[in-house]
Design a protein around this motif. Structure first.
Motif, PDB file in Angstrom:
ATOM      1  N   HIS A 214     -14.014  -2.615  -0.627  1.00  0.00           N
ATOM      2  CA  HIS A 214     -12.926  -2.807  -1.583  1.00  0.00           C
ATOM      3  C   HIS A 214     -11.602  -3.196  -0.923  1.00  0.00           C
ATOM      4  N   SER A 215     -11.561  -3.169   0.400  1.00  0.00           N
ATOM      5  CA  SER A 215     -10.278  -3.421   1.060  1.00  0.00           C
ATOM      6  C   SER A 215     -10.283  -4.592   2.034  1.00  0.00           C
TER       7      SER A 215
ATOM      8  N   ARG B 183      -6.288  -9.165   1.577  1.00  0.00           N
ATOM      9  CA  ARG B 183      -6.105  -7.929   0.834  1.00  0.00           C
ATOM     10  C   ARG B 183      -5.777  -6.815   1.815  1.00  0.00           C
ATOM     11  N   THR B 184      -4.624  -6.153   1.629  1.00  0.00           N
ATOM     12  CA  THR B 184      -4.211  -5.093   2.538  1.00  0.00           C
ATOM     13  C   THR B 184      -4.268  -3.728   1.878  1.00  0.00           C
ATOM     14  N   GLN B 185      -4.385  -3.669   0.561  1.00  0.00           N
ATOM     15  CA  GLN B 185      -4.480  -2.414  -0.158  1.00  0.00           C
ATOM     16  C   GLN B 185      -5.832  -2.341  -0.863  1.00  0.00           C
ATOM     17  N   PRO B 186      -6.368  -1.135  -1.105  1.00  0.00           N
ATOM     18  CA  PRO B 186      -7.619  -1.025  -1.830  1.00  0.00           C
ATOM     19  C   PRO B 186      -7.528  -1.713  -3.183  1.00  0.00           C
ATOM     20  N   ASN B 187      -8.566  -2.401  -3.567  1.00  0.00           N
ATOM     21  CA  ASN B 187      -8.612  -3.129  -4.826  1.00  0.00           C
ATOM     22  C   ASN B 187      -8.425  -2.168  -5.988  1.00  0.00           C
TER      23      ASN B 187
ATOM     24  N   SER C  45     -11.538  -1.368  -8.018  1.00  0.00           N
ATOM     25  CA  SER C  45     -12.725  -0.963  -7.265  1.00  0.00           C
ATOM     26  C   SER C  45     -13.723  -0.210  -8.128  1.00  0.00           C
TER      27      SER C  45
END
Length: 240
Positions: free
Chosen positions: A118-119, A10-14, A17
């Motif tokens: 989250h990330s 995962r590279t972007q915030p969920n 979240s």
């Protein structure tokens, strides 16, 4: 509402979240006590409007993660518990990593972990967990769920409920108040510290005997005052 399983990387915030935060907060509310969480209590705990809780509860219910009925306490389904434990696992491993390897003190890690949980990718999380030796609890004594979602159960007594003369090891200290964590650390009180209740004064707090406290001889213990808020934030091992 669909909440995707954690991605391998995962590279972007969920994007979900906010939903994860709700699941985590509902789970944590009954982790150390049995009173169910009502929508109003959840709204206060998360700092959101009651209408926001109602809207999210309906979405989580539709997703099969929360048991929701108007004006009733909220509970997690089995799937909701599994998802909540996944978030909590990420949060507590990150807290442990920040303290053990990144030079943070235990009162500084909660907010950082709130963001990173989250990330972070599952691959990196597993690598950190392995490097740390698969810790069973975080710096505050909260249990870290395993990768399979299991949690070590421990019997504990809230200090505010302990009678004079009660002794036990500190099992867990709530991380909600950083200033309290600072003062307890200065007094030598952390998870695994042995304490005994010497006196209690209801709203005025407690006096506890702390083994190995700063200023005490190696074979003696120091008397340390603990505020009423501290008594509601410290759990000790329950007497046999």
């Amino acid at each position: 509402m669909s909440i995707p399983e954690p991605a391998a990387r995962r590279t972007q915030p969920n994007a979900d979240s906010a939903a994860e935060d709700y699941l985590k907060t509902i789970y944590q509310h009954t982790e150390w006590q049995s009173d169910p969480v009502t929508p109003s209590v959840l709204a206060s705990s998360m700092g959101v409007a009651p209408s926001s809780v109602t809207e999210m509860a309906k979405k989580l219910s539709a997703a099969g993660l929360v048991n929701y009925a108007p004006y009733k306490p909220l509970t997690l389904t089995a799937e909701g518990v599994a998802r909540a434990r996944g978030v909590i696992r990420r949060h507590r491993i990150i807290e442990t990593w920040l303290v053990d390897e990144m030079g943070y003190d235990w009162h500084e890690v909660h907010d950082e972990a709130e963001v990173l949980e989250h990330s972070i990718s599952e691959r990196l999380l597993d690598a950190i967990d392995s490097r740390l030796g698969h810790p069973r609890s975080d710096p505050h004594g909260d249990p870290i769920p395993s990768a399979a979602g299991t949690v070590d159960e421990s019997s504990a007594l809230l200090l505010s409920s302990a009678a004079v003369g009660t002794s036990g090891a500190v099992v867990r200290i709530s991380d909600r108040d950083p200033s309290l964590l600072l003062s307890l650390a200065a007094a030598g009180i952390r998870p695994s510290t042995m304490i005994s209740v010497v006196s209690r004064h209801d709203d005025a707090g407690f006096v506890v005997r702390v083994a190995g406290a700063p200023g005490a001889d190696a074979d003696t213990a120091a008397l340390v005052p603990v505020s009423a808020s501290g008594g509601s934030s410290i759990w000790i091992s329950a007497p046999a």
